[in-house]
Design a protein around this motif. Sequence first.
Motif, PDB file in Angstrom:
ATOM      1  N   MET A  56      12.019  57.075  59.732  1.00 57.47           N
ATOM      2  CA  MET A  56      12.071  56.055  58.689  1.00 57.47           C
ATOM      3  C   MET A  56      12.776  54.814  59.233  1.00 57.47           C
ATOM      4  O   MET A  56      13.826  54.918  59.864  1.00 57.47           O
ATOM      5  CB  MET A  56      12.843  56.600  57.485  1.00 57.47           C
ATOM      6  N   ALA A  57      12.185  53.659  59.003  1.00 56.32           N
ATOM      7  CA  ALA A  57      12.788  52.380  59.391  1.00 56.32           C
ATOM      8  C   ALA A  57      12.478  51.362  58.299  1.00 56.32           C
ATOM      9  O   ALA A  57      11.326  51.090  58.002  1.00 56.32           O
ATOM     10  CB  ALA A  57      12.245  51.920  60.729  1.00 56.32           C
ATOM     11  N   SER A  58      13.523  50.816  57.691  1.00 55.34           N
ATOM     12  CA  SER A  58      13.358  49.849  56.603  1.00 55.34           C
ATOM     13  C   SER A  58      14.283  48.669  56.807  1.00 55.34           C
ATOM     14  O   SER A  58      15.291  48.763  57.494  1.00 55.34           O
ATOM     15  CB  SER A  58      13.680  50.492  55.257  1.00 55.34           C
ATOM     16  N   TYR A  59      13.925  47.544  56.209  1.00 57.29           N
ATOM     17  CA  TYR A  59      14.812  46.391  56.174  1.00 57.29           C
ATOM     18  C   TYR A  59      14.876  45.897  54.739  1.00 57.29           C
ATOM     19  O   TYR A  59      13.961  46.088  53.936  1.00 57.29           O
ATOM     20  CB  TYR A  59      14.349  45.291  57.127  1.00 57.29           C
ATOM     21  N   TYR A  60      15.979  45.278  54.411  1.00 53.40           N
ATOM     22  CA  TYR A  60      16.227  44.837  53.050  1.00 53.40           C
ATOM     23  C   TYR A  60      16.672  43.371  53.068  1.00 53.40           C
ATOM     24  O   TYR A  60      17.860  43.089  53.159  1.00 53.40           O
ATOM     25  CB  TYR A  60      17.303  45.715  52.402  1.00 53.40           C
ATOM     26  N   LEU A 117      20.915  36.660  42.913  1.00 51.11           N
ATOM     27  CA  LEU A 117      20.669  37.468  44.101  1.00 51.11           C
ATOM     28  C   LEU A 117      19.255  38.025  44.009  1.00 51.11           C
ATOM     29  O   LEU A 117      18.912  38.727  43.061  1.00 51.11           O
ATOM     30  CB  LEU A 117      21.669  38.619  44.197  1.00 51.11           C
ATOM     31  N   VAL A 118      18.426  37.714  45.007  1.00 56.22           N
ATOM     32  CA  VAL A 118      17.045  38.188  45.051  1.00 56.22           C
ATOM     33  C   VAL A 118      16.952  39.225  46.168  1.00 56.22           C
ATOM     34  O   VAL A 118      17.286  38.945  47.318  1.00 56.22           O
ATOM     35  CB  VAL A 118      16.058  37.033  45.308  1.00 56.22           C
ATOM     36  N   ARG A 119      16.537  40.449  45.820  1.00 56.59           N
ATOM     37  CA  ARG A 119      16.454  41.534  46.798  1.00 56.59           C
ATOM     38  C   ARG A 119      15.004  41.945  46.983  1.00 56.59           C
ATOM     39  O   ARG A 119      14.235  42.009  46.034  1.00 56.59           O
ATOM     40  CB  ARG A 119      17.243  42.747  46.315  1.00 56.59           C
ATOM     41  N   ASN A 120      14.643  42.227  48.233  1.00 54.98           N
ATOM     42  CA  ASN A 120      13.315  42.713  48.574  1.00 54.98           C
ATOM     43  C   ASN A 120      13.474  43.943  49.452  1.00 54.98           C
ATOM     44  O   ASN A 120      14.564  44.281  49.874  1.00 54.98           O
ATOM     45  CB  ASN A 120      12.510  41.645  49.313  1.00 54.98           C
ATOM     46  N   ARG A 121      12.347  44.578  49.758  1.00 53.92           N
ATOM     47  CA  ARG A 121      12.374  45.754  50.611  1.00 53.92           C
ATOM     48  C   ARG A 121      11.126  45.753  51.467  1.00 53.92           C
ATOM     49  O   ARG A 121      10.053  45.372  51.021  1.00 53.92           O
ATOM     50  CB  ARG A 121      12.404  47.014  49.749  1.00 53.92           C
ATOM     51  N   GLY A 122      11.254  46.199  52.712  1.00 58.05           N
ATOM     52  CA  GLY A 122      10.099  46.251  53.593  1.00 58.05           C
ATOM     53  C   GLY A 122      10.244  47.349  54.619  1.00 58.05           C
ATOM     54  O   GLY A 122      11.295  47.956  54.760  1.00 58.05           O
ATOM     55  N   ARG A 123       9.172  47.600  55.353  1.00 59.14           N
ATOM     56  CA  ARG A 123       9.181  48.606  56.407  1.00 59.14           C
ATOM     57  C   ARG A 123       9.122  47.911  57.753  1.00 59.14           C
ATOM     58  O   ARG A 123       8.435  46.917  57.914  1.00 59.14           O
ATOM     59  CB  ARG A 123       7.995  49.540  56.266  1.00 59.14           C
ATOM     60  N   ILE A 124       9.833  48.466  58.729  1.00 54.71           N
ATOM     61  CA  ILE A 124       9.824  47.945  60.079  1.00 54.71           C
ATOM     62  C   ILE A 124       8.653  48.576  60.820  1.00 54.71           C
ATOM     63  O   ILE A 124       8.466  49.783  60.765  1.00 54.71           O
ATOM     64  CB  ILE A 124      11.144  48.258  60.798  1.00 54.71           C
ATOM     65  N   GLY A 125       7.869  47.774  61.496  1.00 56.44           N
ATOM     66  CA  GLY A 125       6.736  48.274  62.261  1.00 56.44           C
ATOM     67  C   GLY A 125       5.499  47.442  62.004  1.00 56.44           C
ATOM     68  O   GLY A 125       5.506  46.527  61.192  1.00 56.44           O
ATOM     69  N   PRO A 126       4.414  47.770  62.683  1.00 53.81           N
ATOM     70  CA  PRO A 126       3.174  47.017  62.484  1.00 53.81           C
ATOM     71  C   PRO A 126       2.626  47.202  61.072  1.00 53.81           C
ATOM     72  O   PRO A 126       2.686  48.289  60.519  1.00 53.81           O
ATOM     73  CB  PRO A 126       2.208  47.587  63.514  1.00 53.81           C
ATOM     74  N   PRO A 127       2.070  46.131  60.494  1.00 57.37           N
ATOM     75  CA  PRO A 127       1.567  46.236  59.118  1.00 57.37           C
ATOM     76  C   PRO A 127       0.278  47.057  59.012  1.00 57.37           C
ATOM     77  O   PRO A 127      -0.101  47.432  57.915  1.00 57.37           O
ATOM     78  CB  PRO A 127       1.300  44.780  58.732  1.00 57.37           C
ATOM     79  N   ASP A 128      -0.375  47.360  60.119  1.00 55.56           N
ATOM     80  CA  ASP A 128      -1.645  48.083  60.047  1.00 55.56           C
ATOM     81  C   ASP A 128      -1.480  49.590  60.226  1.00 55.56           C
ATOM     82  O   ASP A 128      -2.438  50.294  60.460  1.00 55.56           O
ATOM     83  CB  ASP A 128      -2.640  47.531  61.069  1.00 55.56           C
ATOM     84  N   ASN A 129      -0.245  50.117  60.076  1.00 58.83           N
ATOM     85  CA  ASN A 129      -0.047  51.568  60.116  1.00 58.83           C
ATOM     86  C   ASN A 129      -0.513  52.171  58.792  1.00 58.83           C
ATOM     87  O   ASN A 129       0.128  52.018  57.776  1.00 58.83           O
ATOM     88  CB  ASN A 129       1.436  51.910  60.325  1.00 58.83           C
ATOM     89  N   LYS A 130      -1.634  52.837  58.821  1.00 62.09           N
ATOM     90  CA  LYS A 130      -2.177  53.455  57.609  1.00 62.09           C
ATOM     91  C   LYS A 130      -2.488  54.897  57.901  1.00 62.09           C
ATOM     92  O   LYS A 130      -2.871  55.269  58.997  1.00 62.09           O
ATOM     93  CB  LYS A 130      -3.448  52.731  57.149  1.00 62.09           C
ATOM     94  N   ARG A 131      -2.353  55.713  56.905  1.00 65.27           N
ATOM     95  CA  ARG A 131      -2.664  57.150  57.052  1.00 65.27           C
ATOM     96  C   ARG A 131      -3.846  57.512  56.213  1.00 65.27           C
ATOM     97  O   ARG A 131      -4.113  57.007  55.211  1.00 65.27           O
ATOM     98  CB  ARG A 131      -1.464  57.983  56.622  1.00 65.27           C
TER      99      ARG A 131
END
Length: 50
Positions: free
Chosen positions: A18-22, A36-50
Amino acid sequence: MADELDFQFGRVDVARNMASYYPHSLQPTLFGNVSLVRNRGRIGPPDNKR
């Protein structure tokens, strides 16, 4: 406060694969306050799909 203040936190857990950034930012509101505006995202290429 005329400008935004941006900062971010990261989290990496190799054992759980698991790798995330906030990203956070302090932004002025229409009424002169600060919000305060909070977001969430994943670290890695955006085209990782399962």
